[in-house]
Design a protein around this motif. Structure first.
Motif, PDB file in Angstrom:
ATOM      1  N   GLN A 198       0.827  -1.207   0.000  1.00  0.00           N
ATOM      2  CA  GLN A 198       0.000   0.000   0.000  1.00  0.00           C
ATOM      3  C   GLN A 198       0.869   1.268   0.000  1.00  0.00           C
ATOM      4  OE1 GLN A 198      -3.277   0.061  -0.337  1.00  0.00           O
ATOM      5  NE2 GLN A 198      -3.301  -2.172  -0.462  1.00  0.00           N
ATOM      6  N   GLN A 199       1.993   1.189   0.734  1.00  0.00           N
ATOM      7  CA  GLN A 199       2.906   2.331   0.749  1.00  0.00           C
ATOM      8  C   GLN A 199       3.455   2.614  -0.645  1.00  0.00           C
ATOM      9  OE1 GLN A 199       6.181   1.807   3.417  1.00  0.00           O
ATOM     10  NE2 GLN A 199       6.937   3.897   3.160  1.00  0.00           N
ATOM     11  N   ARG A 200       3.772   1.576  -1.368  1.00  0.00           N
ATOM     12  CA  ARG A 200       4.275   1.755  -2.729  1.00  0.00           C
ATOM     13  C   ARG A 200       3.199   2.363  -3.626  1.00  0.00           C
ATOM     14  NH1 ARG A 200       7.276  -4.149  -3.309  1.00  0.00           N
ATOM     15  NH2 ARG A 200       9.048  -3.675  -1.901  1.00  0.00           N
ATOM     16  N   TYR A 201       1.970   1.849  -3.448  1.00  0.00           N
ATOM     17  CA  TYR A 201       0.873   2.380  -4.272  1.00  0.00           C
ATOM     18  C   TYR A 201       0.656   3.877  -3.982  1.00  0.00           C
ATOM     19  CZ  TYR A 201      -0.423  -2.391  -5.559  1.00  0.00           C
ATOM     20  OH  TYR A 201      -0.414  -3.672  -6.062  1.00  0.00           O
ATOM     21  N   VAL A 202       0.672   4.243  -2.676  1.00  0.00           N
ATOM     22  CA  VAL A 202       0.464   5.648  -2.301  1.00  0.00           C
ATOM     23  C   VAL A 202       1.598   6.518  -2.823  1.00  0.00           C
ATOM     24  CG1 VAL A 202       0.340   7.245  -0.340  1.00  0.00           C
ATOM     25  CG2 VAL A 202      -0.950   5.109  -0.288  1.00  0.00           C
ATOM     26  N   LEU A 203       2.847   5.986  -2.704  1.00  0.00           N
ATOM     27  CA  LEU A 203       3.992   6.752  -3.193  1.00  0.00           C
ATOM     28  C   LEU A 203       3.916   6.950  -4.707  1.00  0.00           C
ATOM     29  CD1 LEU A 203       6.670   8.091  -2.498  1.00  0.00           C
ATOM     30  CD2 LEU A 203       7.797   5.873  -2.822  1.00  0.00           C
ATOM     31  N   ALA A 204       3.503   5.908  -5.414  1.00  0.00           N
ATOM     32  CA  ALA A 204       3.376   6.030  -6.873  1.00  0.00           C
ATOM     33  C   ALA A 204       2.281   7.044  -7.226  1.00  0.00           C
ATOM     34  CB  ALA A 204       3.061   4.668  -7.487  1.00  0.00           C
ATOM     35  N   LEU A 205       1.178   6.953  -6.494  1.00  0.00           N
ATOM     36  CA  LEU A 205       0.082   7.892  -6.764  1.00  0.00           C
ATOM     37  C   LEU A 205       0.504   9.332  -6.437  1.00  0.00           C
ATOM     38  CD1 LEU A 205      -2.819   8.105  -7.726  1.00  0.00           C
ATOM     39  CD2 LEU A 205      -3.585   7.743  -5.375  1.00  0.00           C
ATOM     40  N   LEU A 206       1.234   9.504  -5.334  1.00  0.00           N
ATOM     41  CA  LEU A 206       1.726  10.839  -4.988  1.00  0.00           C
ATOM     42  C   LEU A 206       2.698  11.364  -6.031  1.00  0.00           C
ATOM     43  CD1 LEU A 206       2.300  10.606  -1.117  1.00  0.00           C
ATOM     44  CD2 LEU A 206       0.651  12.041  -2.314  1.00  0.00           C
ATOM     45  N   THR A 207       3.583  10.457  -6.523  1.00  0.00           N
ATOM     46  CA  THR A 207       4.536  10.874  -7.561  1.00  0.00           C
ATOM     47  C   THR A 207       3.808  11.319  -8.827  1.00  0.00           C
ATOM     48  OG1 THR A 207       6.156   9.310  -6.682  1.00  0.00           O
ATOM     49  CG2 THR A 207       6.521  10.144  -8.911  1.00  0.00           C
ATOM     50  N   PHE A 208       2.784  10.549  -9.189  1.00  0.00           N
ATOM     51  CA  PHE A 208       2.003  10.923 -10.374  1.00  0.00           C
ATOM     52  C   PHE A 208       1.307  12.284 -10.160  1.00  0.00           C
ATOM     53  CE2 PHE A 208      -2.155  10.889 -12.525  1.00  0.00           C
ATOM     54  CZ  PHE A 208      -1.727  10.855 -13.842  1.00  0.00           C
ATOM     55  N   ALA A 209       0.724  12.444  -8.972  1.00  0.00           N
ATOM     56  CA  ALA A 209       0.043  13.717  -8.682  1.00  0.00           C
ATOM     57  C   ALA A 209       1.027  14.880  -8.680  1.00  0.00           C
ATOM     58  CB  ALA A 209      -0.674  13.623  -7.340  1.00  0.00           C
ATOM     59  N   LEU A 210       2.230  14.658  -8.105  1.00  0.00           N
ATOM     60  CA  LEU A 210       3.233  15.713  -8.052  1.00  0.00           C
ATOM     61  C   LEU A 210       3.705  16.096  -9.450  1.00  0.00           C
ATOM     62  CD1 LEU A 210       5.103  17.533  -6.400  1.00  0.00           C
ATOM     63  CD2 LEU A 210       6.716  15.631  -6.265  1.00  0.00           C
ATOM     64  N   LEU A 211       3.978  15.097 -10.283  1.00  0.00           N
ATOM     65  CA  LEU A 211       4.434  15.390 -11.650  1.00  0.00           C
ATOM     66  C   LEU A 211       3.351  16.117 -12.444  1.00  0.00           C
ATOM     67  CD1 LEU A 211       6.312  12.054 -12.522  1.00  0.00           C
ATOM     68  CD2 LEU A 211       7.297  14.275 -11.925  1.00  0.00           C
ATOM     69  N   THR A 212       2.111  15.659 -12.261  1.00  0.00           N
ATOM     70  CA  THR A 212       1.010  16.330 -12.965  1.00  0.00           C
ATOM     71  C   THR A 212       0.859  17.766 -12.480  1.00  0.00           C
ATOM     72  OG1 THR A 212      -0.114  14.190 -13.135  1.00  0.00           O
ATOM     73  CG2 THR A 212      -1.424  16.180 -13.556  1.00  0.00           C
ATOM     74  N   SER A 213       0.979  17.981 -11.150  1.00  0.00           N
ATOM     75  CA  SER A 213       0.863  19.335 -10.600  1.00  0.00           C
ATOM     76  C   SER A 213       2.000  20.218 -11.093  1.00  0.00           C
ATOM     77  CB  SER A 213       0.869  19.283  -9.068  1.00  0.00           C
ATOM     78  OG  SER A 213      -0.214  18.511  -8.591  1.00  0.00           O
TER      79      SER A 213
END
Length: 595
Positions: free
Chosen positions: A155-170
């Motif tokens: 779950q930590q990996r999934y959250v980190l990946a999702l955060l990375t995607f959100a950060l790059l998109t932002s």
């Protein structure tokens, strides 16, 4: 797509990413929480029950009497709870074995045999099964803990990946959306800067159909209109400028314009000719620098530096210049230019205008008038003196007896004859002042002596109105360089005017003090009369001018103050008045300190 839609989509996308990350994180936390709760409920509870069952068995084994019903009952209750919380494979068989052992224990207790060895053997079997139950739940707990750790890591990996995607998109939106909003402003700013520098050719390229595209098209239309307006008005401005320049250059008066920084902005040909300097060399030059090299400009600058309150309001000073081998006369006028500053919302000084008006013809006429007055005055003085002498003979009775009525008529004639003699004497003084033939006897003298002599002379004139004279002249004042006779005449004239307009039983004041700078001594004569209106305070020093008098007095000629100012001015001083209606008048004059 317009800019507003782009910015809105960017913010909506960032909001959805934030909501997605938050929702997934919340789901992961809830899943881990459920796993932890199940572990506590399924295994930790069974382990705790097993430990309590072991303690109950310890109590049964420690008792000497084997029939400890409380511990036995406690063990059975704990076993019943465990039977209701079976979650792991093999746990049911262990619980069933424990239940069977409890039955055997009950049968053993019901029998008469109470062998300790059998009792210990039963307790060991109970312990073994209980430990087996605890071991099963402990192993299950370890397995579930490892599974939970793996799930948390995943779950930590999934959250980190999702955060990375959100950060790059932002970051993509942060870098692209503001740039899209600012790029158009940069182009607009550059075009405005060019328009400010009167370059209307730098239009904005229209590359989109959003708000900036609309602004760019409107701004480009404005540039075209400004260019057309500039082209149309430039010719009008040039025509107007040429018209004004033609008027200024064709004036028969000299004209100079000095700005607030004392730089020469404008010089017409007449002024340049009088200064004997080309206009090109004067424009833009500091006035003080030109004054160091040109005597006439230095004199003009002296009049410019005179405070506005001390400048002549009507007739300015006249300069005598040599032109084409003859003397010409120019009257100097200085006018300060005050303009309203809309940005600061106040009036500001923006410069001064100096004009040189040719008064040579008027000067010649004035000289002819002065010569005529001088000739007439001299011609009148002799017969008037003879008339005065004859009147004295008639009044003395040496040529015959004169009755009382005749004496009264003779006194009136003599009084009027004295007025004529005084007027003739003043006219002679005026003619001498104008011709420059007046003789001044300069010598160091104490102001106190001049004041005291004038005060002694005027005493008889104070008595009819019962006036008093207040004199305050410090003894430590330095001596002045002055003509005693002319200065006394000026002081007597000022005192006579003060007596004339003072109320009965009033007081006149004479003061003397060292002026600011220590180079001159200032003397003042103050009365408590009706005062002088502001519009007359400069006119009273002009010749033949008398201000309206409510008392009806008409005995003066209007020459006294004019002659007094000339006397003081010829000695290097100044004479002026300070007055308010209803508050009396104060006449002041200065004399230079003897060097």
């Amino acid at each position: 797509m317009n800019l507003k839609t782009k910015i809105t989509l960017a913010f909506v996308t960032m909001l959805l990413l934030l909501l997605g990350v938050s929702a997934f994180t919340l789901y992961s936390l809830n899943r881990l929480d459920r796993t932890a709760r199940n572990v506590v409920k399924d295994n930790l509870y069974s382990i705790e029950l097993g430990q309590q069952m072991l303690r109950a068995l310890d109590q049964l084994q420690l008792r000497e009497a084997p029939l400890d019903e409380a511990s036995k009952k406690r063990f059975e209750q704990l076993l019943t709870r465990e039977a209701g919380n079976i979650t792991e494979p093999g746990e049911q068989q262990v619980v069933d074995s424990l239940v069977d052992r409890v039955g055997e224990l009950n049968r053993y207790l019901a029998s008469d045999t109470t062998s300790p060895q059998i009792w210990q053997s039963q307790m060991q079997k109970f312990r073994g099964l209980t430990y087996r139950m605890i071991d099963l739940n402990t192993q299950a707990l370890s397995r579930k803990n490892e599974a939970a750790n793996r799930t948390a890591t995943q779950q930590q990996r999934y959250v980190l990946a999702l955060l990375t995607f959100a950060l790059l998109t932002s970051l993509l939106f942060v870098l692209s959306v503001p740039e899209a909003a600012v790029s158009g402003l940069r182009k607009l700013t550059a075009s405005i800067e060019n328009a400010t520098n009167q370059d209307y050719s730098a239009s904005i390229p229209v590359e989109s159909h959003d708000e900036f595209g609309t602004v760019a098209r409107a701004f480009n239309r404005m540039l075209v209109q400004l260019q057309d307006y500039r082209t149309s008005t430039l010719a009008q401005l040039m025509a107007e400028r040429n018209r004004v320049a033609s008027i200024v250059n064709n004036l028969d008066e000299g004209l100079l314009l000095v700005d607030e920084n004392r730089r020469v902005l404008l010089v017409n040909p007449v002024a340049a000719n009088l200064l004997a300097l080309p206009a090109a060399e004067l424009l833009g030059c500091p006035a003080d620098e030109v004054a160091r090299q040109n005597d006439l400009f230095r004199e003009l600058l002296r009049h410019l530096d005179t405070p506005a309150a001390q400048r002549p309001q009507e007739a300015g000073p006249v300069l005598t210049l040599a032109q084409n081998g003859e003397e010409v006369y120019y009257r100097v006028a200085v006018n300060d230019v005050i303009s309203f500053n809309e940005a600061l919302d106040k009036m500001e000084f923006v410069g001064s205008i100096l004009t040189l008006h040719n008064v040579s013809e008027y000067k010649k006429l004035d000289q002819a008038k002065s010569n005529f007055l001088a000739t007439v005055s001299h011609e009148l003085k002799t017969p008037l003196s003879s008339i005065n002498f004859s009147l004295k003979l008639l009044q003395n009775g040496k040529v015959g007896t004169v009755n009382e009525e005749q004496q009264r008529i003779l006194a009136t004639i003599k009084q009027e004859n004295q007025r004529l003699l005084k007027l003739v004497g003043e006219l002679i003084d005026v003619s001498r002042l104008e011709s420059g033939n007046i003789q001044l006897n300069f010598q160091p003298t104490q102001v106190r002596d001049i004041v005291q002599f004038a005060a002694d002379t005027i005493q008889l004139q104070l008595q009819p109105k019962q006036l008093t004279l207040d004199i305050q002249v410090p003894t430590e004042l330095p001596p002045v360089r002055a003509d005693i006779e002319k200065t006394t005449w000026v002081l007597l004239n000022l005192l006579a005017n003060g007596i004339r307009y003072s109320p009965e039983q009033g007081q006149l004041h004479i003061r003397a003090a060292l002026a600011a700078g220590g180079q001159q001594v200032e003397v003042l004569v103050q009365d408590h009369g009706p005062g002088i209106a502001p519009q007359y305070q400069e006119k009273i020093f002009q010749r033949f001018v008398q201000i309206p008098d409510k008392s009806g007095y008409r005995g003066g000629s209007g020459l006294g103050l004019s002659i007094a100012r000339e006397f003081i001015g010829s000695q290097g001083g100044q004479l002026w008045v300070e007055s308010e209606l209803g508050s009396g008048s104060t006449f002041r004059f200065t004399l230079p300190v003897a060097g």
